[in-house]
Design an enzyme around this catalytic site. Sequence first.
Site, PDB file in Angstrom:
ATOM      1  N   TYR A 192       0.830  -1.211   0.000  1.00  9.01           N
ATOM      2  CA  TYR A 192       0.000   0.000   0.000  1.00  9.01           C
ATOM      3  C   TYR A 192       0.864   1.260   0.000  1.00  9.01           C
ATOM      4  CZ  TYR A 192      -4.641  -2.023   0.910  1.00  9.01           C
ATOM      5  OH  TYR A 192      -5.839  -2.672   0.821  1.00  9.01           O
ATOM      6  N   ASP A 216      -2.975 -18.314   0.219  1.00 10.80           N
ATOM      7  CA  ASP A 216      -4.003 -18.961  -0.616  1.00 10.80           C
ATOM      8  C   ASP A 216      -4.694 -20.081   0.176  1.00 10.80           C
ATOM      9  OD1 ASP A 216      -1.554 -20.289  -0.702  1.00 10.80           O
ATOM     10  OD2 ASP A 216      -1.682 -20.849  -2.811  1.00 10.80           O
ATOM     11  N   ASP A 272     -12.311  -9.280   4.375  1.00 11.97           N
ATOM     12  CA  ASP A 272     -13.609  -9.295   3.687  1.00 11.97           C
ATOM     13  C   ASP A 272     -14.166 -10.715   3.655  1.00 11.97           C
ATOM     14  OD1 ASP A 272     -13.355  -6.549   3.123  1.00 11.97           O
ATOM     15  OD2 ASP A 272     -14.249  -6.794   1.131  1.00 11.97           O
TER      16      ASP A 272
HETATM   17  C1  IPM Z   1     -10.343  -1.472   4.263  1.00  7.24           C
HETATM   18  C2  IPM Z   1     -10.603  -0.811   2.946  1.00  7.24           C
HETATM   19  C3  IPM Z   1      -9.472   0.171   2.643  1.00  7.24           C
HETATM   20  C4  IPM Z   1      -8.192  -0.621   2.558  1.00  7.24           C
HETATM   21  C5  IPM Z   1      -9.691   1.022   1.363  1.00  7.24           C
HETATM   22  C6  IPM Z   1     -10.973   1.796   1.410  1.00  7.24           C
HETATM   23  C7  IPM Z   1      -8.523   1.939   1.105  1.00  7.24           C
HETATM   24  O1  IPM Z   1     -10.774  -1.746   1.942  1.00  7.24           O
HETATM   25  O2  IPM Z   1     -10.126  -0.752   5.263  1.00  7.24           O
HETATM   26  O3  IPM Z   1     -10.364  -2.702   4.307  1.00  7.24           O
HETATM   27  O4  IPM Z   1      -7.884  -1.219   1.508  1.00  7.24           O
HETATM   28  O5  IPM Z   1      -7.459  -0.632   3.546  1.00  7.24           O
HETATM   29 MG    MG Z   2     -10.912  -3.740   2.645  1.00  7.85          MG
END
Ligand code: IPM
Ligand code: MG
Length: 361
Positions: free
Chosen positions: A141, A223, A251
């Site tokens: 990132y 994975d 997620d």
């Molecule tokens: C999260 C989100 C963020 C990330 C985005 C909105 C930049 O997906 O906090 O999980 O990737 O960190």
């Molecule tokens: Mg996210």
Amino acid sequence: MDLNILVLPGDGIGAEVTGEAARVLRHVADKWSHRLNVREGLLGGVAIHKTGTPFPDETARLAADADATLMGAVGLPEFDNAPPEKRPEKGLLRIRQALGVYANLRPVRAYASLLDSSPLKNHLVEGTDMIIVRELTGGIYYGTPRGIAGTGAEERAVNTMAYTRSEIERVTRMAFHLAQARRKKVTSVDKSNVLENSQLWRRVVTEMAREYPEISLDHMLVDNCAMQLILNPRRFDVVLTENMFGDILSDEGAVLAGSIGMLPSASIGDRRPSGAWVGLYEPVHGSAPDIAGQNKANPLGAIGSVAAMLSYSFGLQEEASAVEAAIAAVLRSGRVTADLRPSGTPATTEQVGESVCAAIG
Ligand code: IPM
Ligand code: MG
């Protein structure tokens, strides 16, 4: 106690969910006689509209002055084709970096009353209780070089996944520390069969484990982890991983919890002289522009983030537990938002916030 909180509603459903989170915070402050001082700032797309940048200097000042920051969500479709610097998400990445909140704690638990909300079979999901510790201020990132250069067939894009030993050490310490108060098990997730970056990660985590003989450590490739999270989620206690892997896996964790609207998070940095951690509290979900402004969004991820704030930034365990118990009570009542697929009419965002306050009493 004085609670100086900065609220950054951000974009989409951010304003609605932080509105309910702030309602719960006011309720807690009244009930336990804390002096609450809430300020509001701009972050994300709304900040770009009003100031031209996703993380205005004023927001940086407000966040540095506050004891803790509560964030809603960032992101708007109109910026989908904008360069990274002019995207709402950049505001979030900058504030994480400015506050130095390197450990993102994302608890994932399956509430018994929500088992039917998950698309997975109940017997698989039941009893899930883990916390994902995601490194938050390093890795791909933030790594340089980055960018897109050249033209035609030679146009080329670069991102860099880099970690220093000290960046790995501090987030690892956080994971082991959390595991001590849980089931004493850390699973470190990497891609060390391919990436040098992950080889260093695995080596440093293994070395540090010697300082924590009571904790059992295992390593898993990312994975395989994606698969095990769905096949056997109960095997996980503390999942430790780098920034992007943690983004993706959390997620997936949301599916176990029934809805991404359920997941709170705490982004923690170093301790202040008072012993409290610097913290940015944000639900895991995004801005969901498709349902924004309709009083439909699930505020429980944001409200859970308030519980995390009370606990980590203020050490107010009784208050934090009361908020968590109230969330569980509201879930049991079945008066929840549409994402949790209630059997009756879905509750509104506001009704859920009010019910949490009522359950706190
Ligand atoms: C999260 C989100 C963020 C990330 C985005 C909105 C930049 O997906 O906090 O999980 O990737 O960190
Ligand atoms: Mg996210």
